[in-house]
Design a protein around this motif. Structure first.
Motif, PDB file in Angstrom:
ATOM      1  N   ILE A  89       0.883  -1.159   0.000  1.00 36.10           N
ATOM      2  CA  ILE A  89       0.000   0.000   0.000  1.00 36.10           C
ATOM      3  C   ILE A  89       0.923   1.211   0.000  1.00 36.10           C
ATOM      4  O   ILE A  89       1.712   1.386   0.922  1.00 36.10           O
ATOM      5  CB  ILE A  89      -0.904   0.063   1.260  1.00 36.10           C
ATOM      6  CG1 ILE A  89      -1.718  -1.212   1.437  1.00 36.10           C
ATOM      7  CG2 ILE A  89      -1.772   1.317   1.236  1.00 36.10           C
ATOM      8  CD1 ILE A  89      -2.921  -1.326   0.574  1.00 36.10           C
ATOM      9  N   ASP A  90       0.851   2.019  -1.032  1.00 39.15           N
ATOM     10  CA  ASP A  90       1.660   3.230  -1.126  1.00 39.15           C
ATOM     11  C   ASP A  90       0.723   4.421  -0.969  1.00 39.15           C
ATOM     12  O   ASP A  90       0.098   4.857  -1.927  1.00 39.15           O
ATOM     13  CB  ASP A  90       2.388   3.266  -2.472  1.00 39.15           C
ATOM     14  CG  ASP A  90       3.333   4.453  -2.613  1.00 39.15           C
ATOM     15  OD1 ASP A  90       3.141   5.470  -1.895  1.00 39.15           O
ATOM     16  OD2 ASP A  90       4.254   4.371  -3.441  1.00 39.15           O
ATOM     17  N   GLN A  91       0.622   4.918   0.258  1.00 35.48           N
ATOM     18  CA  GLN A  91      -0.296   6.026   0.536  1.00 35.48           C
ATOM     19  C   GLN A  91       0.128   7.287  -0.202  1.00 35.48           C
ATOM     20  O   GLN A  91      -0.711   8.062  -0.652  1.00 35.48           O
ATOM     21  CB  GLN A  91      -0.360   6.297   2.050  1.00 35.48           C
ATOM     22  CG  GLN A  91      -0.921   5.154   2.856  1.00 35.48           C
ATOM     23  CD  GLN A  91      -2.388   4.853   2.570  1.00 35.48           C
ATOM     24  OE1 GLN A  91      -3.102   5.592   1.901  1.00 35.48           O
ATOM     25  NE2 GLN A  91      -2.855   3.723   3.071  1.00 35.48           N
ATOM     26  N   HIS A  92       1.447   7.501  -0.341  1.00 33.51           N
ATOM     27  CA  HIS A  92       1.953   8.698  -1.028  1.00 33.51           C
ATOM     28  C   HIS A  92       1.505   8.721  -2.493  1.00 33.51           C
ATOM     29  O   HIS A  92       1.111   9.769  -3.009  1.00 33.51           O
ATOM     30  CB  HIS A  92       3.478   8.748  -0.931  1.00 33.51           C
ATOM     31  CG  HIS A  92       4.078   9.944  -1.580  1.00 33.51           C
ATOM     32  ND1 HIS A  92       3.922  11.223  -1.087  1.00 33.51           N
ATOM     33  CD2 HIS A  92       4.814  10.061  -2.709  1.00 33.51           C
ATOM     34  CE1 HIS A  92       4.534  12.070  -1.882  1.00 33.51           C
ATOM     35  NE2 HIS A  92       5.095  11.395  -2.879  1.00 33.51           N
ATOM     36  N   GLN A  93       1.567   7.562  -3.171  1.00 33.08           N
ATOM     37  CA  GLN A  93       1.140   7.458  -4.571  1.00 33.08           C
ATOM     38  C   GLN A  93      -0.340   7.103  -4.702  1.00 33.08           C
ATOM     39  O   GLN A  93      -0.850   7.030  -5.816  1.00 33.08           O
ATOM     40  CB  GLN A  93       1.966   6.384  -5.294  1.00 33.08           C
ATOM     41  CG  GLN A  93       3.435   6.711  -5.403  1.00 33.08           C
ATOM     42  CD  GLN A  93       3.688   7.853  -6.364  1.00 33.08           C
ATOM     43  OE1 GLN A  93       3.040   7.978  -7.392  1.00 33.08           O
ATOM     44  NE2 GLN A  93       4.634   8.705  -6.026  1.00 33.08           N
TER      45      GLN A  93
END
Length: 159
Positions: A89-93
Motif C-alpha cells: 500500500i503506497d499512501q503517497h502514490q
C-alpha cells in the motif's frame, strides 16, 4: 440486479468478430462502475482474458480507505484460482498492489494474478508468469475464466 449478475448476462451476449484481441466496455451507472475487458477469445461460457479494468463512475463511500479496499478485495475475491494478498500500500502514490498468495506453477514458471488499485477510483486485473529464479523477467499472459467467475471477481472488487 447486482453488478455481477448484469455483467454475467452482458458477457454471454458478447460476440466479437474475427481473430485477435478484442475489447468490450460498458458503464453500469446503477453500481457506480465502468468495466473494460480485453480478451483474446470469448465464447458463450467464458473467455481468455488479457486484462480487466474497473473505473469508478460515482463517489466512493466517504469512510472507504485504500487499505480497507485492498484488504476487502484480498478477503472476498474467490473467483480466481489463487487467493489474493495485499503486497503493498503506497499512501503517497495512492496505489495498492495485490498478488496471488500462493502462485500456481507450470514447469519452471510461476504463475500469479496481480490486482492494482489506483486510489479509490481504478482497479485492474492481470496474470503474469515468471521463472522461479530470483530476478527473472516476468511476462503478462492471458487467463481463462468462465463468465460467471469473471463477473464474480469484478463484483467482489467493486464491492
Amino acid at each position: 440486479m447486482t453488478l455481477a449478475e448484469t455483467l454475467q448476462t452482458k458477457l454471454g451476449e458478447w460476440k466479437p468478430a474475427g481473430d485477435g484481441r478484442h475489447s468490450w466496455a460498458e458503464t453500469f451507472a446503477d453500481s457506480g462502475w465502468a468495466v473494460r475487458i480485453e480478451a483474446d477469445r470469448t465464447d458463450t461460457l467464458g473467455c481468455q482474458v488479457w486484462e480487466v479494468a474497473l473505473d469508478r463512475v460515482g463517489q466512493a463511500d466517504a469512510s472507504l480507505t485504500l487499505s480497507a479496499w485492498a484488504d476487502r478485495i484480498a478477503a472476498s475475491v474467490t473467483g480466481l484460482p489463487e487467493k489474493l494478498k495485499v503486497v503493498e500500500i503506497d499512501q503517497h502514490q495512492s496505489a495498492a498492489l495485490l498478488r496471488s498468495d500462493t502462485p500456481g506453477s507450470r514447469g519452471n514458471d510461476v504463475l500469479y494474478f496481480e490486482v492494482r488499485l489506483a486510489g479509490l477510483a481504478k482497479a485492474s486485473i492481470r496474470r503474469f508468469k515468471s521463472e522461479h529464479a530470483i530476478g527473472a523477467r516476468r511476462e503478462q499472459i492471458p487467463f481463462i475464466i468462465t463468465h460467471e467467475g469473471l463477473a464474480k471477481v469484478v463484483g467482489d472488487i467493486a464491492g
